[in-house]
Design an enzyme around this catalytic site. Sequence first.
Site, short mmCIF file in Angstrom:
data_model
loop_
_atom_site.label_atom_id
_atom_site.label_comp_id
_atom_site.label_asym_id
_atom_site.label_seq_id
_atom_site.Cartn_x
_atom_site.Cartn_y
_atom_site.Cartn_z
N TYR A 55 -5.36 12.28 -8.58
CA TYR A 55 -4.04 11.65 -8.63
C TYR A 55 -3.57 11.44 -10.06
O TYR A 55 -4.34 11.01 -10.93
CB TYR A 55 -4.05 10.28 -7.90
CG TYR A 55 -4.09 10.40 -6.39
CD1 TYR A 55 -4.14 11.64 -5.75
CD2 TYR A 55 -4.08 9.27 -5.58
CE1 TYR A 55 -4.18 11.75 -4.37
CE2 TYR A 55 -4.11 9.36 -4.19
CZ TYR A 55 -4.17 10.61 -3.60
OH TYR A 55 -4.21 10.71 -2.23
N1 LIG Z 1 -6.27 12.30 1.87
C1 LIG Z 1 -5.20 12.96 1.54
O1 LIG Z 1 -5.22 14.18 1.42
C2 LIG Z 1 -3.93 12.20 1.30
C3 LIG Z 1 -2.69 12.88 1.26
C4 LIG Z 1 -1.53 12.13 1.09
C5 LIG Z 1 -1.61 10.76 0.93
N2 LIG Z 1 -2.82 10.11 0.94
C6 LIG Z 1 -2.92 8.66 0.73
O2 LIG Z 1 -2.05 7.99 1.61
C7 LIG Z 1 -1.17 7.13 0.88
C8 LIG Z 1 0.14 6.97 1.61
O3 LIG Z 1 0.78 8.17 1.82
P1 LIG Z 1 2.02 8.67 0.94
O4 LIG Z 1 2.13 7.83 -0.28
O5 LIG Z 1 1.84 10.13 0.84
O6 LIG Z 1 3.27 8.48 1.88
P2 LIG Z 1 3.86 7.31 2.78
O7 LIG Z 1 2.99 6.15 2.75
O8 LIG Z 1 4.18 7.93 4.07
O9 LIG Z 1 5.24 7.03 2.01
C9 LIG Z 1 5.22 6.31 0.83
C10 LIG Z 1 6.56 6.37 0.12
O10 LIG Z 1 7.63 5.94 0.96
C11 LIG Z 1 8.52 5.10 0.22
N3 LIG Z 1 8.37 3.74 0.78
C12 LIG Z 1 7.22 3.05 1.00
N4 LIG Z 1 7.46 1.87 1.60
C13 LIG Z 1 8.79 1.80 1.76
C14 LIG Z 1 9.65 0.83 2.33
N5 LIG Z 1 9.18 -0.27 2.86
N6 LIG Z 1 10.98 1.07 2.33
C15 LIG Z 1 11.47 2.21 1.82
N7 LIG Z 1 10.72 3.17 1.27
C16 LIG Z 1 9.38 2.98 1.23
C17 LIG Z 1 8.08 5.19 -1.23
O11 LIG Z 1 8.65 6.33 -1.88
P3 LIG Z 1 10.18 6.43 -2.37
O12 LIG Z 1 10.61 5.07 -2.77
O13 LIG Z 1 10.14 7.42 -3.46
O14 LIG Z 1 10.92 6.94 -1.16
C18 LIG Z 1 6.60 5.43 -1.08
O15 LIG Z 1 5.99 6.00 -2.20
C19 LIG Z 1 -1.08 7.84 -0.48
O16 LIG Z 1 -0.55 6.99 -1.47
C20 LIG Z 1 -2.51 8.24 -0.68
O17 LIG Z 1 -3.28 7.15 -1.12
C21 LIG Z 1 -3.97 10.82 1.14
#
Ligand SMILES: NC(=O)c1ccc[n+]([C@@H]2O[C@H](COP(=O)([O-])OP(=O)(O)OC[C@H]3O[C@@H](n4cnc5c(N)ncnc54)[C@H](OP(=O)(O)O)[C@@H]3O)[C@@H](O)[C@H]2O)c1
Length: 324
Positions: A55
């Site tokens: 990351y």
């Molecule tokens: N193992 C793997 O391969 C893998 C892959 C992906 C992710 N992950 C892990 O999973 C975590 C979560 O997934 P993700 O970050 O990909 O996506 P997510 O949790 O589905 O979406 C997060 C994004 O949505 C927006 N957001 C979050 N809460 C919000 C709210 N209450 N209201 C409005 N917008 C909001 C923000 O971006 P904006 O403000 O820019 O819209 C935020 O960065 C990652 O951070 C990582 O630690 C793991």
Amino acid sequence: MTTKQIHLPEMGCGTWAWGNRLLWDYQESMDSQLQEVFDLCVHNGVTLFDTGDSYGTGKLKGRSEILLGKFYQDYQGVNQDKICLATKLAPYPWRLTRKAMVDAGLASAQRMGRNIDLVQMHWSTANYLPPQEWQLLAGLGDLFEQGLVKGVGLSNYGSKTLRKVHQRFQERGIQIKTLQVQYSLLSTYPVEELGVKDTCDQLGIKLIAYSPLALGILTGKYSETNLPKGIRGWSCKQILPGAMSLLNCLRAIAEEKQKTMAQVAINWCICKGAIPIPGAKNPDQAKQNIGAIGWRLDRGEVIELDKEASKIKKPMVQNPFQSK
Ligand SMILES: NC(=O)c1ccc[n+]([C@@H]2O[C@H](COP(=O)([O-])OP(=O)(O)OC[C@H]3O[C@@H](n4cnc5c(N)ncnc54)[C@H](OP(=O)(O)O)[C@@H]3O)[C@@H](O)[C@H]2O)c1
């Protein structure tokens, strides 16, 4: 051998965006806000933080681990003893030996300024280089046996490969603690088709749901005329038209329950028995996401959402290394 104490809460916080300019538009000026996110989460019992040694983009590689380590050191308050810093080590093509994995774990620990609590294999190489995987998994086990981590987990594994790895770890007396897969109303493939939840339940492994907000789509804030920048915008554009009925259903349930769409989408994951780890980039998002815990959707609401999710023709793209 049994795992040392790891506290797994109802929900965690994802930190992929912390250091990632390319996809998430991270700027160093966000750091004080990210620290507030960390403090708010811990204060409210959201004590699991997910990061990865891959990351952070460009010069910022490792930034998420560095920030988490700093925020951990600075934090004073309740739930300190429950904090779980979970990192994922990437099976890069140049990491070929079990020692390489131990070294990677030590490097992450150095960036965090403390030991890793939960170390996870970021993805499986079963689809393209199976021999590498067994070496790296052996290294993951070494980290545990040497007392350098409290627990071991996997990420992007399907039921078949999970069972094989579980068997191998059992032979060493190591219990796999967690499996994380992409799981949301727009990504049901690993659970519905690969059956990972049932397998986890059978093997005593806790399921972690990553990207539970489908990168923000399920918050309802994006539309065809208001898309996020870059690759995320492209992905949103493909998915949004087919997701309207699901989003309308989420909105109606949210209104009825006096919750936000994000809270309902996250709570759906909790109702499915997974630990969601939504990413948050500022305190407002964190506060809203924290409001997804401490209550449950009714059974009928979950069924309604399931029905909408099953109609989705174009779901989120799966990690190309997700194994079967
Ligand atoms: N193992 C793997 O391969 C893998 C892959 C992906 C992710 N992950 C892990 O999973 C975590 C979560 O997934 P993700 O970050 O990909 O996506 P997510 O949790 O589905 O979406 C997060 C994004 O949505 C927006 N957001 C979050 N809460 C919000 C709210 N209450 N209201 C409005 N917008 C909001 C923000 O971006 P904006 O403000 O820019 O819209 C935020 O960065 C990652 O951070 C990582 O630690 C793991």
